[in-house]
Every structure is written in C-alpha cells, then in structure tokens.
Enzyme design. Sequence first.
Site, PDB file in Angstrom:
ATOM      1  N   ASP A  54      36.836  12.388  50.774  1.00 10.64           N
ATOM      2  CA  ASP A  54      35.964  12.472  49.791  1.00 10.64           C
ATOM      3  C   ASP A  54      36.483  12.905  48.710  1.00 10.64           C
ATOM      4  OD1 ASP A  54      36.083  15.250  50.455  1.00 10.64           O
ATOM      5  OD2 ASP A  54      34.143  15.721  50.064  1.00 10.64           O
ATOM      6  N   HIS A  83      42.078  23.988  50.671  1.00  7.93           N
ATOM      7  CA  HIS A  83      41.322  23.717  51.969  1.00  7.93           C
ATOM      8  C   HIS A  83      42.322  22.342  52.615  1.00  7.93           C
ATOM      9  CE1 HIS A  83      38.100  26.223  50.920  1.00  7.93           C
ATOM     10  NE2 HIS A  83      38.208  25.542  49.682  1.00  7.93           N
TER      11      HIS A  83
HETATM   12  O1  RIB Z   1      34.660  23.318  52.051  1.00  7.12           O
HETATM   13  C1  RIB Z   1      35.883  22.768  51.148  1.00  7.12           C
HETATM   14  C2  RIB Z   1      35.716  21.226  51.489  1.00  7.12           C
HETATM   15  O2  RIB Z   1      34.686  20.680  50.741  1.00  7.12           O
HETATM   16  C3  RIB Z   1      36.879  20.610  51.019  1.00  7.12           C
HETATM   17  O3  RIB Z   1      37.319  19.574  51.794  1.00  7.12           O
HETATM   18  C4  RIB Z   1      36.422  20.133  49.795  1.00  7.12           C
HETATM   19  O4  RIB Z   1      37.010  19.191  49.234  1.00  7.12           O
HETATM   20  C5  RIB Z   1      34.892  19.792  49.938  1.00  7.12           C
HETATM   21  O5  RIB Z   1      34.929  18.437  50.382  1.00  7.12           O
HETATM   22 CA    CA Z   2      37.327  17.254  50.912  1.00  8.68          CA
END
Ligand code: RIB
Ligand code: CA
Length: 313
Positions: A6, A236
């Site tokens: 995303d 992340h």
């Molecule tokens: O919680 C972190 C995640 O949520 C990551 O993938 C960030 O890009 C959002 O999609």
């Molecule tokens: Ca993400």
Amino acid sequence: MLLDCDTGIDDALAIITAGRAPGVDLVGIGCTWGNIDVDQAVRNSHHLLTLLGRTDIPVARGAAGPLDGSPPVYSPHVHGRDGAGNVGAVDHVPQVSPESAAEQLLRLSREHEGILHIVAVGPLTNLALALETDPDLAGRVAHVTIMGGAALSPGNVTAAAEANIFHDPEAAAIVFAAPWPMTMVGLDVTMRSLITEKHRARLAAGGSVARHCAAILDHYFDFYTGVTGRRCAGNHDALAVAVAAGLVQATLSPVVHVEVDTSDGPSRGSTVADLRGMWADHPPVAGARHRVVLQTSPGFEDTMIALILTADG
Ligand code: RIB
Ligand code: CA
C-alpha cells in the site's frame, strides 16, 4: 519475490530494497488500498520503479477497500496525502498491468510454482481475494512473509492491533488460515529497526533515489516524533523484505499458531500468537506454520541505506 504493498513511505523503502537486494528477482508488485487509495499506491509504486530504472517489473492494481465492504480508512497523517510525504510525483502517469493484483498473484504462482515468495506489507486484501478465487494457491507458493501484527508488543492503531491487520482483519484471518508457511514480521521487531536523522542525512547527500527517500522520510519522522519522542521511524516494510531476502537473520523466531481477532471488541485486528512455549525455550509445536519474528540481527538500517545509495549508480 512478489511484493504486495500500500505504497506509502516505508513501503517505498521496501520496494527499493527488493529492487536492489542481491539475489532477489522481483517479478511483480501488487498494490492495495491502505496508507492511501489504491490508485495512488499504483502511481507511487510505478514512480519508484521509474526512478530505479526497473519499469520491466509489472505493477498491478488491487483492492480498493476491505473485504467486508466497509469504507477504506487511509493514513494521510502518517504518509502524507500522496503517500509520499506530500512531496511525491502526483502527476506521474503509471503503466498499469491489465490484470488485477490477485490475478497477477495467481499467474505468477503458476509461472514460479514452488519458488514464489510473497512479501505483503499492506492490508492483506489482495492475498485473501486470490485465495478465495483459487484455494490451491497456497500449495504453489514457497513462502509468505508479511509485515503485520504484534505478538508481544502493543499495537499502533489501537492498543492491541497493528495497522495492516486492523485495516482488514477478515482478509488477514483468511491469509493466516491458509495452509502455506508464513513469517510474521510485526511491530515486535519493526519498531526496533529505527531509521534516524543520521540515516536521512546520508540519503539527502546521495543521488536522485536517495534524495527522494530523504524527502519523503521528513514527513514520516514528523509523525513518529509523536510516537517515539524523537525524529526517527520504524523501518517496517523494508525489514520484512530483508527477512525474506536473507539480508537480516531472524535470531529468535518460534513457529507457533497465530490467530487474527475478527471480533468487534477492543482487540479487533490483533494477532494472537500462542507463545506459551517461551518459558521452555520454544519447543516445536505440532502442526504450527506461523513463524513469528521476535528478534533480528542488528545493522540492517545501514545495509538498507547503502543499497539505496547504490541505486543511483
Ligand atoms: O504498521 C505499519 C504498517 O502499516 C506498514 O506496512 C505501513 O506502511 C502501514 O501500511
Ligand atoms: Ca505498508
């Protein structure tokens, strides 16, 4: 590797990492709603591939909202209105595959049967749609690694839930229940892999890809200052790519049962990992398929910065 994302700020770092990591053959990108709407995710993904000179990698448009039909909720306060810290290429005209992200996933699972590694770093809607269309998909895929969930840590959108799982718990439940081997790279480790102002300064002094990363990270750090009290951010999505690509070792990662809470209570969207074995050094759990990463080898952030800096040749 197939990346499903995303495409917000940390997804951008994941795309660059996957595109540059030695030994990784990135065969496609599937886009989903999440941090921003799915069309912006497509635009951002294709823009990054253009910067990388990798427009040979197909980008497919996927789900525009969660599986249960509820309206999508985006995160402009975290990723910017454009998912690129409000400094993205809003006019970029992406080249979009004629197939949907779920169709692309199914096709690639046949073309690369037994060796395809899916790395999903957004809500799991596209993966669930593909499984609903063809449940045999699970048997054709080598491994699924997700950025999502929290086993022993608090959530980030609610006290209990991490964003990617919380945004579509029904889809996540389908993906966790499918009989494929899965690795969960959750907040337990991604909130310990921090990109800091020092990293951002190195990127700001680099070439065009690196400078783009430095620019988008500025907005991300603004948001994270409210979370951690300093200008840094959890790395992340790139960490999930790194675990999948072997750039980082999972130094503690028991294989256990994980369930997604799809109830309407305060723990909706949480990942319930059965870690009762922790008191006995995690003995094997019969029938378990979910590897939960609780600790990783240090130093990936520097490796990632170096990869991004070399993206400019
Ligand atoms: O919680 C972190 C995640 O949520 C990551 O993938 C960030 O890009 C959002 O999609
Ligand atoms: Ca993400």
